[in-house]
Design a protein around this motif. Structure first.
Motif, PDB file in Angstrom:
ATOM      1  N   LEU A   1      -7.302 -29.995  -1.851  1.00 35.51           N
ATOM      2  CA  LEU A   1      -6.842 -29.504  -3.153  1.00 35.51           C
ATOM      3  C   LEU A   1      -6.748 -30.643  -4.159  1.00 35.51           C
ATOM      4  O   LEU A   1      -7.106 -30.473  -5.332  1.00 35.51           O
ATOM      5  CB  LEU A   1      -5.486 -28.814  -2.989  1.00 35.51           C
ATOM      6  N   ALA A   2      -6.271 -31.801  -3.727  1.00 36.54           N
ATOM      7  CA  ALA A   2      -6.201 -32.956  -4.626  1.00 36.54           C
ATOM      8  C   ALA A   2      -7.589 -33.373  -5.092  1.00 36.54           C
ATOM      9  O   ALA A   2      -7.801 -33.671  -6.277  1.00 36.54           O
ATOM     10  CB  ALA A   2      -5.489 -34.117  -3.930  1.00 36.54           C
ATOM     11  N   ARG A   3      -8.540 -33.373  -4.169  1.00 36.62           N
ATOM     12  CA  ARG A   3      -9.909 -33.745  -4.537  1.00 36.62           C
ATOM     13  C   ARG A   3     -10.518 -32.735  -5.511  1.00 36.62           C
ATOM     14  O   ARG A   3     -11.170 -33.096  -6.480  1.00 36.62           O
ATOM     15  CB  ARG A   3     -10.770 -33.836  -3.281  1.00 36.62           C
ATOM     16  N   ARG A   4     -10.296 -31.471  -5.235  1.00 41.15           N
ATOM     17  CA  ARG A   4     -10.918 -30.414  -6.049  1.00 41.15           C
ATOM     18  C   ARG A   4     -10.352 -30.362  -7.456  1.00 41.15           C
ATOM     19  O   ARG A   4     -11.068 -30.078  -8.419  1.00 41.15           O
ATOM     20  CB  ARG A   4     -10.732 -29.063  -5.355  1.00 41.15           C
ATOM     21  N   THR A   5      -9.062 -30.634  -7.609  1.00 47.07           N
ATOM     22  CA  THR A   5      -8.415 -30.527  -8.920  1.00 47.07           C
ATOM     23  C   THR A   5      -8.257 -31.863  -9.625  1.00 47.07           C
ATOM     24  O   THR A   5      -7.876 -31.897 -10.798  1.00 47.07           O
ATOM     25  CB  THR A   5      -7.023 -29.893  -8.761  1.00 47.07           C
ATOM     26  N   GLY A   6      -8.531 -32.971  -8.906  1.00 48.56           N
ATOM     27  CA  GLY A   6      -8.310 -34.289  -9.492  1.00 48.56           C
ATOM     28  C   GLY A   6      -6.839 -34.669  -9.545  1.00 48.56           C
ATOM     29  O   GLY A   6      -6.460 -35.584 -10.291  1.00 48.56           O
ATOM     30  N   ALA A   7      -6.014 -34.000  -8.753  1.00 46.72           N
ATOM     31  CA  ALA A   7      -4.575 -34.241  -8.760  1.00 46.72           C
ATOM     32  C   ALA A   7      -4.218 -35.504  -7.991  1.00 46.72           C
ATOM     33  O   ALA A   7      -4.966 -35.960  -7.119  1.00 46.72           O
ATOM     34  CB  ALA A   7      -3.845 -33.045  -8.161  1.00 46.72           C
ATOM     35  N   VAL A   8      -3.055 -36.061  -8.297  1.00 48.71           N
ATOM     36  CA  VAL A   8      -2.508 -37.190  -7.558  1.00 48.71           C
ATOM     37  C   VAL A   8      -1.957 -36.673  -6.230  1.00 48.71           C
ATOM     38  O   VAL A   8      -1.217 -35.682  -6.196  1.00 48.71           O
ATOM     39  CB  VAL A   8      -1.396 -37.891  -8.354  1.00 48.71           C
ATOM     40  N   LEU A   9      -2.308 -37.332  -5.140  1.00 50.53           N
ATOM     41  CA  LEU A   9      -1.838 -36.962  -3.817  1.00 50.53           C
ATOM     42  C   LEU A   9      -0.658 -37.858  -3.458  1.00 50.53           C
ATOM     43  O   LEU A   9      -0.763 -39.078  -3.472  1.00 50.53           O
ATOM     44  CB  LEU A   9      -2.970 -37.127  -2.808  1.00 50.53           C
ATOM     45  N   ARG A  10       0.479 -37.252  -3.155  1.00 52.28           N
ATOM     46  CA  ARG A  10       1.686 -38.002  -2.802  1.00 52.28           C
ATOM     47  C   ARG A  10       2.080 -37.653  -1.374  1.00 52.28           C
ATOM     48  O   ARG A  10       2.292 -36.481  -1.054  1.00 52.28           O
ATOM     49  CB  ARG A  10       2.822 -37.680  -3.777  1.00 52.28           C
ATOM     50  N   LEU A  11       2.199 -38.683  -0.512  1.00 56.56           N
ATOM     51  CA  LEU A  11       2.421 -38.468   0.908  1.00 56.56           C
ATOM     52  C   LEU A  11       3.527 -39.373   1.432  1.00 56.56           C
ATOM     53  O   LEU A  11       3.774 -40.454   0.905  1.00 56.56           O
ATOM     54  CB  LEU A  11       1.128 -38.756   1.691  1.00 56.56           C
ATOM     55  N   SER A  12       4.160 -38.924   2.505  1.00 59.74           N
ATOM     56  CA  SER A  12       5.245 -39.689   3.104  1.00 59.74           C
ATOM     57  C   SER A  12       4.753 -40.998   3.730  1.00 59.74           C
ATOM     58  O   SER A  12       3.715 -41.047   4.383  1.00 59.74           O
ATOM     59  CB  SER A  12       5.935 -38.851   4.194  1.00 59.74           C
ATOM     60  N   ASP A  13       5.556 -42.041   3.537  1.00 57.27           N
ATOM     61  CA  ASP A  13       5.317 -43.324   4.205  1.00 57.27           C
ATOM     62  C   ASP A  13       6.546 -43.703   5.023  1.00 57.27           C
ATOM     63  O   ASP A  13       6.839 -44.883   5.221  1.00 57.27           O
ATOM     64  CB  ASP A  13       5.017 -44.405   3.157  1.00 57.27           C
ATOM     65  N   CYS A  14       7.245 -42.674   5.520  1.00 54.13           N
ATOM     66  CA  CYS A  14       8.511 -42.922   6.213  1.00 54.13           C
ATOM     67  C   CYS A  14       8.389 -42.948   7.732  1.00 54.13           C
ATOM     68  O   CYS A  14       9.367 -43.253   8.415  1.00 54.13           O
ATOM     69  CB  CYS A  14       9.538 -41.846   5.818  1.00 54.13           C
ATOM     70  N   GLY A  15       7.229 -42.601   8.271  1.00 56.20           N
ATOM     71  CA  GLY A  15       7.070 -42.589   9.718  1.00 56.20           C
ATOM     72  C   GLY A  15       6.609 -43.925  10.270  1.00 56.20           C
ATOM     73  O   GLY A  15       6.193 -44.822   9.520  1.00 56.20           O
ATOM     74  N   ASP A  16       6.659 -44.052  11.590  1.00 52.39           N
ATOM     75  CA  ASP A  16       6.148 -45.263  12.220  1.00 52.39           C
ATOM     76  C   ASP A  16       4.622 -45.187  12.309  1.00 52.39           C
ATOM     77  O   ASP A  16       4.005 -44.301  11.726  1.00 52.39           O
ATOM     78  CB  ASP A  16       6.791 -45.481  13.584  1.00 52.39           C
TER      79      ASP A  16
END
Length: 222
Positions: free
Chosen positions: A147-162
């Motif tokens: 969806l981010a690629r198709r719409t050009g949206a910013v992708l925000r993802l967790s960086d809290c895991g090991d």
């Protein structure tokens, strides 16, 4: 929310009520009572002939239920648009949250039926500018990256895991990583990420505030 009032409307998209009858995939196939239900077999336990069952259930349209809430100020101008989109087949919820003032929107936890989110945004006069997830999904295929690629949206993802709970494609896709307490805006809407491990180690919840209406949070998505 500081004098705001809401308009609620419930609608069903993607098919009629018959599409939700998922427990009877062979309804209308003429299967006789008392016959063995082994796919591909053509005799019952007494040797009698019966109708052959298909080896897989026939494809059915995906049924989704959308609950839409529009918040407006006392003058009737819309502020925040909030939609919960529930997939009956996956038993999975995703969310479209939009700022009516700027026309920006974020989708949280999209599945791979991308058209439904794009269509929902278009109906509200919104454009999807951000996509995020609460956690890495093992029970269905996520549509966040596509969806981010198709719409050009910013992708925000967790960086809290090991190391075992990182998004392997985050760097290649230019994702912006979120840590506990990070905030970002979608128009006049602020989302604050909270690290809430338990379901998965990197799990995030999002506190949602419509700053045009109030300084107090309105929702928490987990």
């Amino acid at each position: 929310s500081a004098g705001a009032h809401c308009r609620m409307e419930l609608s069903r998209i993607g098919g009629d009520e018959r599409d939700l009858d998922l427990l009877r995939p062979f309804q209308g196939e003429g299967i006789e009572r008392g016959k063995v239900g082994v796919a591909g077999a053509d005799q019952d336990e007494t040797g009698g002939h019966r109708r052959k069952l298909p080896t897989s259930a026939p494809a059915r349209p995906r049924a989704s239920a959308t609950r839409a809430i529009s918040f407006s100020d006392l003058n009737g101008a819309r502020d925040m648009i909030f939609q919960r989109i529930y997939d009956e087949l996956l038993a999975q919820a995703s969310y479209l949250i939009g700022c009516a003032a700027t026309g920006e929107a974020i989708v949280v936890d999209p599945n791979r039926d991308l058209d439904q989110y794009i269509a929902a945004a278009e109906r509200e006069g919104l454009r999807i500018t951000a996509v995020t997830e609460t956690h890495i999904h093992a029970d269905f295929l996520s549509g966040a990256r596509e969806l981010a690629r198709r719409t050009g949206a910013v992708l925000r993802l967790s960086d809290c895991g090991d190391a075992d709970w990182k998004y392997g494609y985050a760097a290649a896709d230019g994702a912006r990583l979120l840590r506990d307490g990070d905030t970002f805006k979608v128009g006049n809407i602020t989302l604050r990420a909270l690290h809430t491990p338990g379901h998965t180690p990197e799990h995030l919840s999002f506190i949602v505030t419509d700053t045009a209406a109030s300084e107090d949070p309105m929702w928490i998505l987990s």
